[in-house]
Design an enzyme around this catalytic site. Structure first.
Site, PDB file in Angstrom:
ATOM      1  N   GLU A 155     -14.641   3.095  10.353  1.00 53.71           N
ATOM      2  CA  GLU A 155     -15.154   4.534   9.705  1.00 53.71           C
ATOM      3  C   GLU A 155     -15.635   5.083   8.543  1.00 53.71           C
ATOM      4  OE1 GLU A 155     -14.383   7.713  11.703  1.00 53.71           O
ATOM      5  OE2 GLU A 155     -14.329   8.112  13.052  1.00 53.71           O
ATOM      6  N   ASP A 199     -16.552   2.050  14.812  1.00 51.96           N
ATOM      7  CA  ASP A 199     -17.099   2.872  13.944  1.00 51.96           C
ATOM      8  C   ASP A 199     -17.488   3.295  15.439  1.00 51.96           C
ATOM      9  OD1 ASP A 199     -18.253   4.506  12.302  1.00 51.96           O
ATOM     10  OD2 ASP A 199     -18.010   2.829  10.581  1.00 51.96           O
ATOM     11  N   GLU A 262     -13.078   4.131  22.539  1.00 58.21           N
ATOM     12  CA  GLU A 262     -12.734   5.442  22.317  1.00 58.21           C
ATOM     13  C   GLU A 262     -13.466   6.689  23.357  1.00 58.21           C
ATOM     14  OE1 GLU A 262     -12.592   6.794  18.715  1.00 58.21           O
ATOM     15  OE2 GLU A 262     -11.531   5.458  17.623  1.00 58.21           O
TER      16      GLU A 262
HETATM   17  C1  XIL Z   1      -9.055  12.180  17.084  1.00 60.17           C
HETATM   18  C2  XIL Z   1      -8.021  12.497  18.281  1.00 60.17           C
HETATM   19  O1  XIL Z   1      -8.447  13.020  19.410  1.00 60.17           O
HETATM   20  C3  XIL Z   1      -7.361  14.231  17.469  1.00 60.17           C
HETATM   21  O2  XIL Z   1      -6.074  14.213  18.539  1.00 60.17           O
HETATM   22  C4  XIL Z   1      -6.878  13.322  16.388  1.00 60.17           C
HETATM   23  O3  XIL Z   1      -6.308  15.050  15.554  1.00 60.17           O
HETATM   24  C5  XIL Z   1      -8.604  13.331  15.462  1.00 60.17           C
HETATM   25  O4  XIL Z   1      -8.984  12.006  15.509  1.00 60.17           O
HETATM   26  N1  XIL Z   1     -12.865   8.556  15.798  1.00 60.17           N
HETATM   27  C6  XIL Z   1     -11.541   7.907  15.843  1.00 60.17           C
HETATM   28  C7  XIL Z   1     -10.346   8.272  16.681  1.00 60.17           C
HETATM   29  O5  XIL Z   1     -11.393   6.983  15.223  1.00 60.17           O
HETATM   30  O6  XIL Z   1      -9.460   8.537  15.568  1.00 60.17           O
HETATM   31  C8  XIL Z   1     -10.607  10.601  16.186  1.00 60.17           C
HETATM   32  O7  XIL Z   1      -9.372  10.649  17.176  1.00 60.17           O
HETATM   33  C9  XIL Z   1     -11.894  10.928  17.293  1.00 60.17           C
HETATM   34  C10 XIL Z   1     -13.148   9.901  16.402  1.00 60.17           C
END
Ligand code: XIL
Length: 347
Positions: A155, A199, A262
């Site tokens: 990010e 990102d 993700e």
């Molecule tokens: C989130 C997790 O899902 C949560 O459990 C944690 O508390 C915060 O982070 N982008 C990312 C991830 O790169 O690491 C994030 O994950 C979601 C958004």
């Protein structure tokens, strides 16, 4: 939406479901995701979740890669006194070994996390660049030979696409230099791991995507060992059709492997009033578009396709809105229509 025969195993139930409008929460019967996909399929997981036998079984059956959801981040590893703890990530790594799953590291440098111990280095007379390198060497080195890749920088790009985010790391080491260094340190710690720039919102914000791609090019031009691009793909069910396809094709234009890193498709984050049934149908469409766009990539560029969890019950988005249901499996671990849509689109 029709279900492919290849994707469907429990045919009696599934065929019946094809012939009548499927209730929004209907479970479908599917072969394991990893058996259906010609690329690695991953999920995020927390170490405590592996204690749940049903979930552990669902994970082992369906995926070939694990990303620790938060226990490989600084917020977990770095303690207030500057010490590191690896018990939870080690448990995830052990589960991966036991079940022959790949391990994907997430994440080394994230603007959102700046542990107290780093902020207090001056008082302890430890040089910031040394502590930064030492952290990356310790974490990447610990999983060397097991982790197939890392989100090295997460990010980095501003939402408006005007440059990069400000952070403790950028202030101490330089806006570009801290990123370049991170890739070098990670490569020093593991000569074989694939090193990603990751990102989000890249499908929503074309200008952010352009800045993301320019950053990747600049890192490469500076000799940074960047080996792949991650697109988180946290999207909502009302995402405009074609947006995911355009984003994935655009990201692939540099020729680097792509990680859908993700993915989840939120119902609750969709705008306006829509019935649950409409949202569920749209969710299937979005998952299908992502699968198709990923399949359109040359095989060598399909690094992996990771979901941010398997069961709705564990989704981080449930903490935002309890009624959300963004994943491929329901709270009980039954495959949802979205799973069938994703699988069907792989053909
Ligand atoms: C989130 C997790 O899902 C949560 O459990 C944690 O508390 C915060 O982070 N982008 C990312 C991830 O790169 O690491 C994030 O994950 C979601 C958004």
């Amino acid at each position: 939406m029709s279900l492919s025969r290849r994707a469907v195993i429990g045919s009696a139930l599934a065929l019946a479901a094809c012939e009548r409008p499927r209730p929004s929460a209907a479970a479908v019967s599917l072969a394991p995701l990893k058996a259906l996909a010609p690329f690695p399929v991953g999920t995020a997981v927390q170490s405590a979740q592996l204690q749940d036998a049903a979930l552990a079984g669902l994970i082992a059956e369906n995926v070939s890669q694990l990303t620790p959801e938060w226990e490989m981040k600084m917020e977990y590893i770095v303690q207030d006194d500057g010490g590191f703890r690896f018990d939870a990530p080690d448990r995830i790594a052990a589960f991966a070994r036991e079940h022959r799953l790949r391990l994907f590291g997430h994440t080394l440098v994230w603007y959102a996390q700046s542990p107290k111990a780093f902020a207090e280095l001056d008082e302890r007379r430890v040089a910031f660049p040394d502590a930064y390198r030492n952290y990356i060497l310790a974490v990447v080195g610990r999983y060397r030979g097991q982790a197939v890749g890392w989100d090295v920088v997460n990010e980095a790009v501003a939402e408006d696409g005007e440059g990069w985010r400000d952070s403790l790391w950028s202030r101490k080491l330089g806006p570009f230099e801290h990123m370049r260094l991170a890739y070098h340190h990670a490569r020093e710690a593991d000569p074989d791991a694939a090193l990603f720039l990751n990102d989000y919102n890249l499908e929503y914000l074309p200008k952010k995507r352009a800045t993301f791609l320019k950053l990747a090019e600049r890192l490469l031009a500076a000799g940074a060992p960047l080996s792949g691009l991650g697109t988180q793909t946290h999207v909502a069910a009302d995402l405009e059709p074609g947006a995911l396809k355009a984003a994935i094709a655009d990201l692939a234009s540099l020729g680097l492997p792509i990680h859908v890193s993700e993915m989840d498709v939120s119902l609750a984050r969709a705008k306006g009033f829509r019935s649950r049934a409409d949202l569920v149908a749209d969710q299937g469409r979005v998952y299908a578009e992502a699968a198709r766009a990923f399949m359109d990539l040359p095989a060598a560029q399909r690094f992996a396709f990771t979901f941010w969890g398997l069961r709705d019950a564990e989704s981080w988005l449930k903490r935002e809105k309890a009624w959300d249901a963004p994943l491929l499996f329901d709270d009980m671990g039954r495959a949802k229509p979205a799973a069938a849509a994703w699988a069907d689109a792989l053909r």
